[in-house]
Design a protein around this motif. Structure first.
Motif, short mmCIF file in Angstrom:
data_model
loop_
_atom_site.label_atom_id
_atom_site.label_comp_id
_atom_site.label_asym_id
_atom_site.label_seq_id
_atom_site.Cartn_x
_atom_site.Cartn_y
_atom_site.Cartn_z
N MET A 1 54.63 11.25 81.22
CA MET A 1 52.88 11.94 81.27
C MET A 1 51.89 11.80 81.93
O MET A 1 51.52 10.57 82.11
N SER A 3 47.76 11.88 82.23
CA SER A 3 46.62 12.59 81.18
C SER A 3 45.17 12.62 82.68
O SER A 3 45.58 12.08 83.80
N CYS A 42 36.79 8.47 75.73
CA CYS A 42 38.21 8.16 75.29
C CYS A 42 38.60 7.93 73.90
O CYS A 42 40.10 8.21 73.40
N GLY A 44 40.81 9.07 70.67
CA GLY A 44 41.83 10.03 70.11
C GLY A 44 42.58 10.16 71.13
O GLY A 44 43.21 11.38 71.08
N ARG A 45 42.44 10.02 72.65
CA ARG A 45 43.19 10.91 73.76
C ARG A 45 44.32 9.62 74.05
O ARG A 45 44.98 9.01 73.57
N LYS A 46 45.37 9.85 74.48
CA LYS A 46 46.49 9.59 74.85
C LYS A 46 46.91 8.47 75.24
O LYS A 46 45.80 8.40 76.00
N GLN A 47 47.09 6.90 74.68
CA GLN A 47 47.28 5.85 75.08
C GLN A 47 48.32 5.28 76.10
O GLN A 47 49.62 6.69 75.65
N PHE A 48 48.51 4.98 76.90
CA PHE A 48 49.62 4.36 78.44
C PHE A 48 49.69 2.62 77.87
O PHE A 48 48.95 1.78 78.17
N ILE A 86 42.80 3.29 76.97
CA ILE A 86 43.37 4.01 77.07
C ILE A 86 44.84 3.62 77.95
O ILE A 86 45.57 3.83 78.22
N ASP A 116 52.24 7.90 83.87
CA ASP A 116 53.27 7.24 83.51
C ASP A 116 54.15 6.83 84.59
O ASP A 116 55.15 5.78 84.79
#
Length: 275
Positions: A1, A3, A42, A44-48, A86, A116
């Motif tokens: 993934m 971002s 940040c 609402g964005r995809k988290q790692f 994030i 990742d």
């Protein structure tokens, strides 16, 4: 993934020092304001949830500024990414090396690429098969000794002589240019990858010596590149290639490769160990 984030350019090192000299409380307030600003963007964005690889692309109007002065603003960005959820943390437990910094002409912005898996110039790469050819000029293989067969009618037209066909003797078919070029391209790709691996190994080895705090991470990285190079070479050529192309000694190479092989189990044990 993978971002990508784009933020306004935070204060540079000189600006941070200037504010702190005038008023230490003002400097702390500015730091908190920037951390909150980036955290809000940040939302609402995809988290790692685990370790990440990070690239900074600094888009700067004035190229007379020092790169280390600009990249000091990374602290504001990293703290904001942690605050915004994030990434889990900006420590070496989660931020994998190398952290890359690129500089471009632009409108005083910073773009962050987070993935990742290892990344290079905004693209995810595989440790087992690194591909950096996109950033280089294409290599064109040339085989001047290979000639296409010419028809006898064409020779007769040019030289205006009669051609007597050979009877009872079979002329072997000539290998085509395409097949030979494909073989050459495979050879170029093979040796090009080994050269890339040697550069990566030497870079990580030097960083393991100059950055003691992250020496283990750089040793792990060098070990992964060494394992890849070893898998490409015949066993009889491995040590000769290592000595000719790498700064790492044979014993250090064995140590680095052992670290790389056991890294996953070390990471798991560190995650589950009590604090």
């Amino acid at each position: 993934m993978l971002s990508k984030f784009v933020f306004p350019l935070p204060p540079t090192l000189n600006e941070i020092i200037g504010t702190a000299r005038s008023n230490v409380y003002a400097s702390a307030k500015e730091k908190r304001a920037w951390t909150n600003r980036i955290a809000v963007e940040c939302f609402g964005r995809k988290q790692f949830p685990d370790r990440v690889w990070v690239e900074f692309i600094w888009k700067i109007k004035n190229f007379r500024r020092d790169p280390d002065n600009i990249s000091a603003a990374a602290k504001f960005v990293m703290d904001g990414l942690v605050e915004g959820g994030i990434i889990q943390d900006d420590s070496l437990k989660f931020i994998m090396s190398p952290v890359l910094h690129w500089y471009e002409k632009g409108e005083d912005l910073v773009q962050i690429n987070i993935a990742d898996h290892p990344i290079w110039n905004g693209r995810i790469i595989a440790l087992e098969n690194p591909r950096f050819q996109e950033t280089k000029q294409q290599v064109i293989a040339v085989a001047p000794e290979v000639l296409l067969p010419v028809k006898s009618s064409e020779i007769a037209e040019k030289e205006e002589v009669s051609i007597t066909p050979i009877v009872g003797e079979r002329i072997p078919e000539m290998q085509t240019v395409t097949a030979v070029v494909e073989v050459l391209e495979e050879e170029i790709s093979y040796w090009g990858e080994l050269l890339e691996l040697a550069d990566l190994i030497n870079r990580e080895y030097e960083r393991s010596l100059t950055t003691p705090a992250a020496a283990m991470l750089h040793a792990r990285n060098a070990g992964e590149w060494l394992l890849r190079a070893q898998s490409l070479l015949p066993e009889s050529e491995w040590l000769a290639w290592l000595n000719a192309n790498c700064q790492v000694s044979e014993q250090s190479a064995k140590t680095y490769m052992a670290i790389a092989k056991s890294w996953l189990s070390v990471q798991k044990s560190s995650v589950h160990s009590p604090i």
